[in-house]
Scaffold this motif. Sequence first.
Motif, PDB file in Angstrom:
ATOM      1  N   LEU A  71      -6.643   1.745  -1.989  1.00 50.77           N
ATOM      2  CA  LEU A  71      -7.625   0.923  -0.817  1.00 50.77           C
ATOM      3  C   LEU A  71      -8.554   0.847  -1.540  1.00 50.77           C
ATOM      4  N   VAL A  72      -9.000   1.466  -2.358  1.00 53.24           N
ATOM      5  CA  VAL A  72     -10.675   1.096  -2.793  1.00 53.24           C
ATOM      6  C   VAL A  72     -10.750  -0.354  -3.956  1.00 53.24           C
ATOM      7  N   ALA A  73      -9.768  -0.181  -4.441  1.00 54.98           N
ATOM      8  CA  ALA A  73      -9.374  -1.210  -5.631  1.00 54.98           C
ATOM      9  C   ALA A  73      -9.428  -3.118  -4.644  1.00 54.98           C
ATOM     10  N   THR A  76     -10.030   9.847  -4.566  1.00 49.42           N
ATOM     11  CA  THR A  76      -9.135   8.732  -4.873  1.00 49.42           C
ATOM     12  C   THR A  76      -9.024   8.948  -7.029  1.00 49.42           C
ATOM     13  N   GLY A  77      -9.588   9.832  -7.117  1.00 49.90           N
ATOM     14  CA  GLY A  77      -9.471   9.605  -8.605  1.00 49.90           C
ATOM     15  C   GLY A  77     -10.179   7.843  -9.121  1.00 49.90           C
ATOM     16  N   TRP A  83       0.904  -0.968  -0.382  1.00 48.82           N
ATOM     17  CA  TRP A  83      -0.188  -0.078   0.009  1.00 48.82           C
ATOM     18  C   TRP A  83       1.223   1.481  -0.473  1.00 48.82           C
ATOM     19  N   SER A  84       1.848   1.022   1.225  1.00 46.63           N
ATOM     20  CA  SER A  84       2.893   1.973   1.358  1.00 46.63           C
ATOM     21  C   SER A  84       3.397   2.575  -0.664  1.00 46.63           C
ATOM     22  N   GLN A  85       3.364   1.532  -1.133  1.00 49.42           N
ATOM     23  CA  GLN A  85       4.157   2.198  -2.713  1.00 49.42           C
ATOM     24  C   GLN A  85       3.973   2.045  -3.487  1.00 49.42           C
ATOM     25  N   SER A  86       2.152   2.838  -3.529  1.00 51.10           N
ATOM     26  CA  SER A  86       1.229   3.200  -4.354  1.00 51.10           C
ATOM     27  C   SER A  86       1.464   4.555  -4.467  1.00 51.10           C
ATOM     28  N   ASP A  87       1.222   5.233  -5.888  1.00 46.29           N
ATOM     29  CA  ASP A  87       1.578   6.742  -5.322  1.00 46.29           C
ATOM     30  C   ASP A  87       0.389   7.251  -5.659  1.00 46.29           C
TER      31      ASP A  87
END
Length: 146
Positions: free
Chosen positions: A83-85, A132-133, A73-77
């Motif tokens: 999280l939603v995905a 979140t986009g 999770w922390s590596q996500s931009d």
Amino acid sequence: MTRVWKWNRPVTVREVLEDLQQERSIAYTTVMTVLDNLHQKGWVRREAEGRAYRYEAVSTRAAYAAALMNDAWSQSDNPAAALVAFFGMMSEEQRRDLRDAVRIVQGPEQPEQPEQPEQPEQAGQTEAVEHTGYENPASAQGPTGR
């Protein structure tokens, strides 16, 4: 690690070997090398017992899984979108487990604040998309999922 976690107590190379040999042929030295590697990496601690060592997990399997999820999770931009995905991939049982876990972490419930009325199908989705986009494809398809 599975064997060490399964027993939840200090184990010897011999115990792990005998358990593994019920499933497949494996050498004592292979098990000893793997446990030594796990010790070198900090996954298990060991204490001498006679001429052998007893190995014990440093953390639980749940803590290990949590660390993996946190790392991913922390590596996500865009952590919120990730999280939603992720939540969108969960089964209903997993979502129930997640709600239970959130209640445990949050502690006692606070009195609910009155919310402004929204359209039932869109409640909360606009804010989530803006933050979140990411829009959950299932929710965009309507209540039947089609």
